[in-house]
Design a protein around this motif. Sequence first.
Motif, PDB file in Angstrom:
ATOM      1  N   UNK A 132       6.505 -17.390 -11.632  1.00 29.91           N
ATOM      2  CA  UNK A 132       5.435 -16.621 -11.017  1.00 29.91           C
ATOM      3  C   UNK A 132       4.887 -17.275  -9.773  1.00 29.91           C
ATOM      4  N   UNK A 133       3.618 -16.945  -9.492  1.00 31.31           N
ATOM      5  CA  UNK A 133       2.967 -17.472  -8.299  1.00 31.31           C
ATOM      6  C   UNK A 133       2.731 -18.975  -8.402  1.00 31.31           C
ATOM      7  N   UNK A 134       2.374 -19.451  -9.592  1.00 32.40           N
ATOM      8  CA  UNK A 134       2.111 -20.878  -9.804  1.00 32.40           C
ATOM      9  C   UNK A 134       3.154 -21.415 -10.784  1.00 32.40           C
ATOM     10  N   UNK A 135       4.179 -22.064 -10.276  1.00 29.67           N
ATOM     11  CA  UNK A 135       5.290 -22.525 -11.097  1.00 29.67           C
ATOM     12  C   UNK A 135       5.055 -23.942 -11.601  1.00 29.67           C
ATOM     13  N   UNK A 136       5.908 -24.349 -12.538  1.00 29.70           N
ATOM     14  CA  UNK A 136       5.835 -25.700 -13.069  1.00 29.70           C
ATOM     15  C   UNK A 136       6.087 -26.741 -11.982  1.00 29.70           C
TER      16      UNK A 136
ATOM     17  N   UNK B 164       8.050 -32.210 -17.155  1.00 26.85           N
ATOM     18  CA  UNK B 164       8.639 -32.208 -18.496  1.00 26.85           C
ATOM     19  C   UNK B 164       7.686 -31.571 -19.497  1.00 26.85           C
ATOM     20  N   UNK B 165       6.377 -31.793 -19.298  1.00 24.58           N
ATOM     21  CA  UNK B 165       5.404 -31.195 -20.199  1.00 24.58           C
ATOM     22  C   UNK B 165       5.258 -29.697 -20.024  1.00 24.58           C
ATOM     23  N   UNK B 166       5.782 -29.169 -18.911  1.00 24.25           N
ATOM     24  CA  UNK B 166       5.688 -27.738 -18.651  1.00 24.25           C
ATOM     25  C   UNK B 166       7.000 -27.003 -18.885  1.00 24.25           C
ATOM     26  N   UNK B 167       8.119 -27.669 -18.565  1.00 28.29           N
ATOM     27  CA  UNK B 167       9.422 -27.013 -18.649  1.00 28.29           C
ATOM     28  C   UNK B 167      10.356 -27.654 -19.662  1.00 28.29           C
ATOM     29  N   UNK B 168       9.943 -28.760 -20.277  1.00 28.38           N
ATOM     30  CA  UNK B 168      10.802 -29.453 -21.226  1.00 28.38           C
ATOM     31  C   UNK B 168      11.563 -30.586 -20.564  1.00 28.38           C
ATOM     32  N   UNK B 169      12.038 -31.499 -21.398  1.00 33.52           N
ATOM     33  CA  UNK B 169      12.742 -32.682 -20.909  1.00 33.52           C
ATOM     34  C   UNK B 169      12.016 -33.940 -21.308  1.00 33.52           C
ATOM     35  N   UNK B 170      12.736 -35.075 -21.270  1.00 30.94           N
ATOM     36  CA  UNK B 170      12.159 -36.379 -21.628  1.00 30.94           C
ATOM     37  C   UNK B 170      11.512 -36.348 -23.008  1.00 30.94           C
ATOM     38  N   UNK B 171      12.208 -35.741 -23.963  1.00 29.26           N
ATOM     39  CA  UNK B 171      11.709 -35.679 -25.332  1.00 29.26           C
ATOM     40  C   UNK B 171      10.880 -34.460 -25.646  1.00 29.26           C
ATOM     41  N   UNK B 172      10.560 -33.643 -24.636  1.00 28.24           N
ATOM     42  CA  UNK B 172       9.783 -32.423 -24.853  1.00 28.24           C
ATOM     43  C   UNK B 172      10.755 -31.244 -24.923  1.00 28.24           C
ATOM     44  N   UNK B 173      10.729 -30.453 -25.999  1.00 29.21           N
ATOM     45  CA  UNK B 173      11.681 -29.339 -26.115  1.00 29.21           C
ATOM     46  C   UNK B 173      11.426 -28.264 -25.070  1.00 29.21           C
TER      47      UNK B 173
ATOM     48  N   UNK C  54      11.336 -25.232 -25.495  1.00 33.67           N
ATOM     49  CA  UNK C  54      10.514 -24.149 -26.051  1.00 33.67           C
ATOM     50  C   UNK C  54       9.059 -24.257 -25.630  1.00 33.67           C
ATOM     51  N   UNK C  55       8.654 -25.383 -25.032  1.00 32.53           N
ATOM     52  CA  UNK C  55       7.270 -25.569 -24.605  1.00 32.53           C
ATOM     53  C   UNK C  55       6.901 -24.567 -23.510  1.00 32.53           C
ATOM     54  N   UNK C  56       7.897 -24.005 -22.841  1.00 34.60           N
ATOM     55  CA  UNK C  56       7.620 -23.037 -21.778  1.00 34.60           C
ATOM     56  C   UNK C  56       6.931 -21.782 -22.314  1.00 34.60           C
ATOM     57  N   UNK C  57       7.061 -21.530 -23.619  1.00 33.17           N
ATOM     58  CA  UNK C  57       6.427 -20.355 -24.216  1.00 33.17           C
ATOM     59  C   UNK C  57       4.985 -20.620 -24.639  1.00 33.17           C
ATOM     60  N   UNK C  58       4.523 -21.853 -24.559  1.00 29.80           N
ATOM     61  CA  UNK C  58       3.159 -22.184 -24.968  1.00 29.80           C
ATOM     62  C   UNK C  58       2.170 -21.791 -23.867  1.00 29.80           C
ATOM     63  N   UNK C  59       1.031 -21.216 -24.225  1.00 29.25           N
ATOM     64  CA  UNK C  59       0.022 -20.881 -23.212  1.00 29.25           C
ATOM     65  C   UNK C  59      -0.400 -22.118 -22.434  1.00 29.25           C
ATOM     66  N   UNK C  60      -0.429 -22.001 -21.104  1.00 30.96           N
ATOM     67  CA  UNK C  60      -0.730 -23.162 -20.269  1.00 30.96           C
ATOM     68  C   UNK C  60      -1.477 -22.692 -19.020  1.00 30.96           C
ATOM     69  N   UNK C  61      -2.571 -23.380 -18.687  1.00 24.90           N
ATOM     70  CA  UNK C  61      -3.396 -23.019 -17.549  1.00 24.90           C
ATOM     71  C   UNK C  61      -3.569 -24.200 -16.607  1.00 24.90           C
ATOM     72  N   UNK C  62      -3.733 -23.865 -15.334  1.00 18.96           N
ATOM     73  CA  UNK C  62      -4.079 -24.862 -14.331  1.00 18.96           C
ATOM     74  C   UNK C  62      -5.540 -24.607 -13.956  1.00 18.96           C
ATOM     75  N   UNK C  63      -6.395 -25.572 -14.260  1.00 17.25           N
ATOM     76  CA  UNK C  63      -7.843 -25.388 -14.139  1.00 17.25           C
ATOM     77  C   UNK C  63      -8.400 -26.371 -13.116  1.00 17.25           C
ATOM     78  N   UNK C  64      -9.273 -25.870 -12.248  1.00 18.02           N
ATOM     79  CA  UNK C  64      -9.974 -26.725 -11.290  1.00 18.02           C
ATOM     80  C   UNK C  64     -11.466 -26.669 -11.568  1.00 18.02           C
TER      81      UNK C  64
ATOM     82  N   UNK D 223      -6.726 -29.882 -13.750  1.00 16.36           N
ATOM     83  CA  UNK D 223      -6.212 -30.173 -15.083  1.00 16.36           C
ATOM     84  C   UNK D 223      -5.186 -29.143 -15.522  1.00 16.36           C
ATOM     85  N   UNK D 224      -4.160 -29.632 -16.188  1.00 13.68           N
ATOM     86  CA  UNK D 224      -3.204 -28.783 -16.892  1.00 13.68           C
ATOM     87  C   UNK D 224      -3.621 -28.789 -18.362  1.00 13.68           C
TER      88      UNK D 224
END
Length: 352
Positions: free
Chosen positions: A305-309, A99-108, A110-120, A241-242
Amino acid sequence: MPATHTRSHAIAGMITRLNDPHYARWAAQIHRTGGCRQPIHLRGRVDHIDRTTGEILHRYSTRHEPDGVLRVPCKTRRASRCPACAETYRADTYQLIRAGLAGGKGVPASVTAHPCLFVTLTAPSFGTVHARREKDGKPLPCHARRDAPTCPHGQVMSCTARHSADDPRLGEPLCPDCYDYAGSVLFNALAPQLWRYFTDALRRRIAKLAGLTLRELRGQLTLSFAKVAEYQRRGVVHFHAVIRLDGPDGPASPPPAWASADALADAVRHAASTVSVTVPDITDEPARVLRWGEQLDIRPITMGGELTDQAVAGYIAKYATKAAECVGTLDRRLSPLDDLGRVVKVAGPGAT
């Protein structure tokens, strides 16, 4: 055919339960626990009182429940303790992360357009350990070296074995006397502090890139995190971490135009390479400066892409329930001493 063992007391207990006049209520309690293997037994009462008049509106007591207890799920996230509760936790985590990546459960959405990284963020090396590496699906030699050095304890620091996935030697040091066990223990203990320093440095770096003070940054940008720990076979922790950039009002507001995925990646690299935790000398242990390991993985999260929500949510949910089980540590408290016999393997006739 597999051997079966009949336990007369267990059969008698089941017959007694089935014939109990309160069986329906007991079964309803068990159903509500969702199949919990070790439900918690609560005893007591709850009074609902009108604050104005002091009148008791309703009273609930476990005395009227079967066996005088109310059974509730244990809600552990360790599958080795309770598979049912761990699966519920895993599924809930998956839905929240997605939901934090694709929206849902109160998250719009539009969050899909926000820059987001998966970091190890990895741990540093505390000594050479047996490892399994693959190339094109085929295992490679562990540590094959033509001119392998010999350590001060006489161990040649080379291993030509092609370890299988279940090889018990994986994660074990090539030379136990050379391995910095104390350093690995201290790193695990201080990893949360190192993470906090990392997030602070991340904000400072982003503010510097934007030419803002930290106070001004808070008025334009919010950093959102979701992290989980993964224990390697060598027993040290990694953090996955996301990290997402939002506007000042969180996921409902877009970040400023200058807040890009590239700027976030730059800040992650800088923060990971600069933060450290200093450990003073303790008894026979020297002072140490603990840092993140040299391996740093930064990948953008996209919807197609290669690393999806979905992949990221599944990965985070997996390690949220896996906890420390992958390193073979105990998953429960030892008390009383009689429990030791069930978890300690005797090395031989002379073992103690």
